[in-house]
Design a protein around this motif. Sequence first.
Motif, PDB file in Angstrom:
ATOM      1  N   GLY A 172       0.781  -1.259  -0.107  1.00  0.00           N
ATOM      2  CA  GLY A 172      -0.047  -0.025  -0.009  1.00  0.00           C
ATOM      3  C   GLY A 172       0.586   1.274   0.073  1.00  0.00           C
ATOM      4  N   GLU A 173       1.952   1.017   0.300  1.00  0.00           N
ATOM      5  CA  GLU A 173       3.102   2.145   0.147  1.00  0.00           C
ATOM      6  C   GLU A 173       3.720   2.257  -1.018  1.00  0.00           C
ATOM      7  N   GLN A 174       4.118   3.482  -1.805  1.00  0.00           N
ATOM      8  CA  GLN A 174       4.654   3.535  -2.767  1.00  0.00           C
ATOM      9  C   GLN A 174       6.379   3.948  -2.261  1.00  0.00           C
ATOM     10  N   ALA A 175       6.433   4.514  -1.427  1.00  0.00           N
ATOM     11  CA  ALA A 175       7.827   5.056  -0.846  1.00  0.00           C
ATOM     12  C   ALA A 175       8.308   3.756  -0.204  1.00  0.00           C
ATOM     13  N   GLN A 176       9.580   3.713  -0.150  1.00  0.00           N
ATOM     14  CA  GLN A 176      10.509   2.509   0.354  1.00  0.00           C
ATOM     15  C   GLN A 176      10.533   2.994   1.983  1.00  0.00           C
ATOM     16  N   SER A 177      10.845   1.639   2.777  1.00  0.00           N
ATOM     17  CA  SER A 177      10.903   1.918   4.188  1.00  0.00           C
ATOM     18  C   SER A 177      12.258   1.179   4.389  1.00  0.00           C
ATOM     19  N   LEU A 178      12.496   1.428   5.828  1.00  0.00           N
ATOM     20  CA  LEU A 178      13.880   0.436   6.133  1.00  0.00           C
ATOM     21  C   LEU A 178      13.476  -0.398   7.204  1.00  0.00           C
ATOM     22  N   VAL A 179      14.022  -1.618   7.303  1.00  0.00           N
ATOM     23  CA  VAL A 179      13.690  -2.346   8.588  1.00  0.00           C
ATOM     24  C   VAL A 179      15.039  -2.804   8.988  1.00  0.00           C
ATOM     25  N   LYS A 180      15.403  -2.310  10.151  1.00  0.00           N
ATOM     26  CA  LYS A 180      16.602  -2.619  10.840  1.00  0.00           C
ATOM     27  C   LYS A 180      16.719  -3.929  11.672  1.00  0.00           C
ATOM     28  N   LEU A 181      17.275  -4.884  11.707  1.00  0.00           N
ATOM     29  CA  LEU A 181      17.237  -6.138  12.495  1.00  0.00           C
ATOM     30  C   LEU A 181      18.251  -6.382  13.251  1.00  0.00           C
ATOM     31  N   ASN A 182      18.302  -6.763  14.620  1.00  0.00           N
ATOM     32  CA  ASN A 182      19.383  -7.089  15.556  1.00  0.00           C
ATOM     33  C   ASN A 182      19.067  -8.211  16.274  1.00  0.00           C
ATOM     34  N   ARG A 183      19.982  -9.292  16.531  1.00  0.00           N
ATOM     35  CA  ARG A 183      19.599 -10.200  17.587  1.00  0.00           C
ATOM     36  C   ARG A 183      19.414  -9.854  18.769  1.00  0.00           C
ATOM     37  N   ALA A 184      18.255 -10.207  19.542  1.00  0.00           N
ATOM     38  CA  ALA A 184      17.846  -9.566  20.896  1.00  0.00           C
ATOM     39  C   ALA A 184      18.840 -10.353  21.767  1.00  0.00           C
ATOM     40  N   ARG A 191      24.121 -15.808  20.955  1.00  0.00           N
ATOM     41  CA  ARG A 191      23.369 -15.487  19.772  1.00  0.00           C
ATOM     42  C   ARG A 191      24.281 -15.487  18.410  1.00  0.00           C
ATOM     43  N   ALA A 192      23.947 -16.290  17.298  1.00  0.00           N
ATOM     44  CA  ALA A 192      24.430 -16.581  16.067  1.00  0.00           C
ATOM     45  C   ALA A 192      24.197 -15.310  15.250  1.00  0.00           C
ATOM     46  N   PRO A 193      25.297 -14.613  14.490  1.00  0.00           N
ATOM     47  CA  PRO A 193      25.053 -13.539  13.845  1.00  0.00           C
ATOM     48  C   PRO A 193      24.008 -13.498  12.663  1.00  0.00           C
ATOM     49  N   LEU A 194      23.170 -12.620  12.749  1.00  0.00           N
ATOM     50  CA  LEU A 194      22.206 -12.498  11.572  1.00  0.00           C
ATOM     51  C   LEU A 194      22.551 -13.013  10.035  1.00  0.00           C
ATOM     52  N   PRO A 195      21.947 -13.541   9.323  1.00  0.00           N
ATOM     53  CA  PRO A 195      22.208 -13.830   8.056  1.00  0.00           C
ATOM     54  C   PRO A 195      22.065 -12.648   7.302  1.00  0.00           C
ATOM     55  N   SER A 196      22.870 -12.662   5.918  1.00  0.00           N
ATOM     56  CA  SER A 196      22.769 -11.305   5.329  1.00  0.00           C
ATOM     57  C   SER A 196      22.459 -11.330   3.773  1.00  0.00           C
ATOM     58  N   SER A 197      22.486 -12.676   3.314  1.00  0.00           N
ATOM     59  CA  SER A 197      22.324 -12.728   1.820  1.00  0.00           C
ATOM     60  C   SER A 197      20.717 -12.253   1.563  1.00  0.00           C
ATOM     61  N   THR A 198      20.341 -11.889   0.466  1.00  0.00           N
ATOM     62  CA  THR A 198      19.134 -11.202   0.066  1.00  0.00           C
ATOM     63  C   THR A 198      18.075 -12.612   0.566  1.00  0.00           C
ATOM     64  N   ASP A 199      18.205 -13.773   0.125  1.00  0.00           N
ATOM     65  CA  ASP A 199      17.567 -14.852   0.416  1.00  0.00           C
ATOM     66  C   ASP A 199      17.193 -15.045   1.623  1.00  0.00           C
ATOM     67  N   ALA A 200      18.414 -15.231   2.427  1.00  0.00           N
ATOM     68  CA  ALA A 200      18.220 -15.275   4.106  1.00  0.00           C
ATOM     69  C   ALA A 200      17.644 -14.243   4.651  1.00  0.00           C
ATOM     70  N   VAL A 201      17.794 -13.085   4.420  1.00  0.00           N
ATOM     71  CA  VAL A 201      16.996 -12.006   4.943  1.00  0.00           C
ATOM     72  C   VAL A 201      15.466 -11.943   4.807  1.00  0.00           C
ATOM     73  N   ARG A 202      15.275 -12.255   3.322  1.00  0.00           N
ATOM     74  CA  ARG A 202      13.655 -12.546   3.245  1.00  0.00           C
ATOM     75  C   ARG A 202      13.166 -13.472   3.944  1.00  0.00           C
ATOM     76  N   ALA A 203      13.963 -14.821   4.221  1.00  0.00           N
ATOM     77  CA  ALA A 203      13.325 -15.860   4.952  1.00  0.00           C
ATOM     78  C   ALA A 203      13.251 -15.129   6.347  1.00  0.00           C
ATOM     79  N   LEU A 204      14.019 -14.753   6.809  1.00  0.00           N
ATOM     80  CA  LEU A 204      14.232 -14.263   8.187  1.00  0.00           C
ATOM     81  C   LEU A 204      13.036 -13.009   8.602  1.00  0.00           C
ATOM     82  N   LEU A 205      12.670 -12.365   7.489  1.00  0.00           N
ATOM     83  CA  LEU A 205      11.554 -11.372   7.893  1.00  0.00           C
ATOM     84  C   LEU A 205      10.445 -11.941   7.755  1.00  0.00           C
ATOM     85  N   ARG A 206      10.034 -13.241   7.160  1.00  0.00           N
ATOM     86  CA  ARG A 206       8.992 -14.154   7.381  1.00  0.00           C
ATOM     87  C   ARG A 206       8.815 -14.536   8.710  1.00  0.00           C
TER      88      ARG A 206
END
Lengths: 332, 332
Positions: free
Chosen positions: A44-56, B55-70
Amino acid sequence: MTSSSARGALPHELEDLRAFTLDRVINDGRDAHGRVVALGTFVGEQAQSLVKLNRAPLPSSTDAVRALLREVTSMRTRMPYSGGEYGYYVSRDVEIEVIAPSALTEATEAARDKLLKKHIARSSTQRLVCARETPDMYTTKHEAQYIAAIPREATNWVREILSFRAEKERLLHADEHFVMNTDPKWTTHPDCETTDRKSWRDHPSVVDLYCLGIYAKDDLRSLRDVRAEHLPALRALLHRGREVIERVYGVKAEEIRVYVHYPPQFYHFHVHYQALSAKETTGSSCERAILLEDIIDNVERDGDHYANANLSLKMGERDNLYRLFFGDDANS
Amino acid sequence: MTSSSARGALPHELEDLRAFTLDRVINDGRDAHGRVVALGTFVGEQAQSLVKLNRAPLPSSTDAVRALLREVTSMRTRMPYSGGEYGYYVSRDVEIEVIAPSALTEATEAARDKLLKKHIARSSTQRLVCARETPDMYTTKHEAQYIAAIPREATNWVREILSFRAEKERLLHADEHFVMNTDPKWTTHPDCETTDRKSWRDHPSVVDLYCLGIYAKDDLRSLRDVRAEHLPALRALLHRGREVIERVYGVKAEEIRVYVHYPPQFYHFHVHYQALSAKETTGSSCERAILLEDIIDNVERDGDHYANANLSLKMGERDNLYRLFFGDDANS
């Protein structure tokens, strides 16, 4: 561009990231200590967003750790079994190290028990504190009561390296001033015995570069002992050390921090070379790490700088130094 | 004691930790930057073993990040929505920050677009390098070409704090030398507006203690400008700052590192106070952080020390400073 999200939830009421389509990973965690940044578009957005991920952080209450241990499945071996008490594994999102002294079946029960106690003491939570050491505190406590009690054998392994009897496969350089080798703490380095040195240059693991420079002579226990006469060796450790690293690994001088620990882990003067991009930086914190460039500048300005300077001294409350500076012996 | 495991797999052939019974958590991660250590017993063993978890480091390849987001589900809000473009969440094992400039519906499209570009530039992977800045490089490049171009308005927010118009709820101390407040980067701190100050003392979050001391006057842009005349203020920042922290938070002087960044993030002299136990230490690394105790010693020895010293200057290749020191403008 419309600024209303289909889900009306941006950026503060999301429950998951299913509405986010990844366009590109813009940070792979190398320069941000593991934080991965995804650029993409919410539905639903046209502009991009950023998602930053960190291990808890891992949970640490007894119940939470018990639950976590149940969730660690499908463990894969991270390093070959060395025959010792250690086992290294990785699971989906957790790295695991198992220490089982009972696996040392050829040791006596008493030896295994002693080893277990040592591992427990080393690995238990301890309070960290910093003392500010004056030259007088160094002489009366640190030198007279702590360093004097360390047997010469404790640095036998250093002399083995300096005489090329040990770690030859890790040797990067040797001259009259110092010996340099690949530090075993650089765990992602290709196998030193089985890989060709040409493959080390620009290897992906250079982001974690960690090398050790060992001063060749026997007259410097730590930074405290450094005087004007040591300047040629210090300059060689700085400049030649970085040249060797650029030649072997392709990592440039400006991409490396070169520093000394005070107090050192062992009392034979040595220097750490670490990539600025390295993930593990706990040893480079300013209360414990001193840049070799600053050391050289200080000694050039005043050859006796480190005889007269105050130096910070970080220690854990289980360290023997702690007793001298903060414990029952602090006023003796 | 028998040393053979019922599963015959210790410590090197485990697939999961189901055979491990937790006796006690001996390290809660506070002094080991998140590494948790469990002491327990494997089935069939009488002696205890240790299990260390990271904690293991987060994966950073495009496919792995896509899977992580899910996999990131059941996100909970970590901080209240500020009305800005940021959203902060935590999921089971991942911390998430969402940056959606499109949420700023009252801004123009051009402004939102500019903000997005800024966030992308800031968050993208960049090469980190260190220059060694001589006094001359400071004068001709850093001061004349970089600092001179920063508008005075960039530190308006500092003057708002110094005049008590902003962040009053975070104010810990004010005198003729400096103002001290709880740094917003201390994210685990209890809510400053809604919690009683008495509850701040010995609160579990003090392991991450992070406070900011802002020099009260306007004549110090950075460490470079510090001279003998500033010693009274430096001593107040060190000693009174630590007294305030002990009174408010119950954290002792020897449990804190007090340091200055060079180059600073903003050009109004300020000091960082951080618990040695704090998890996030990337800002305290020796090529960027200088202990306030060392600064005071140096200036006591020579009032013009920082006019004449070489200082290390870490920067990313996207920073404007990089262009001046390493880029096309490096030789201008």
